[in-house]
Design a protein around this motif. Structure first.
Motif: not given
Length: 64
Positions: A25, A29-30, A33, A57
């Motif tokens: 994440y 994932g960031t 985003l 994500l």
């Protein structure tokens, strides 16, 4: 994302998928985003903003 970089300083192995997911994440994932506002969402898209962010994500944590 910065937190993921900090994790790289003290940990290189993860005991289980839950720990690995948290790392994924932060480091991947960031990035997904943060990319959505830069790339945008096509005006003709029928996808909801929430689903686009969820998909972005997921790019950082999908295992295939």
């Amino acid at each position: 994302m910065v937190e993921g970089m900090r994790m790289d300083l003290w940990k290189s192995r993860y005991i289980n998928f839950d720990e690995l997911y948290i790392y994924c994440y932060y480091v991947a994932g960031t990035v997904g985003l943060m990319s959505v506002p830069i790339m945008g969402i096509a005006p003709e898209s029928k996808a909801t903003t929430k689903s686009v962010y969820n998909a972005a994500l997921a790019l950082g944590s999908q295992i295939n």
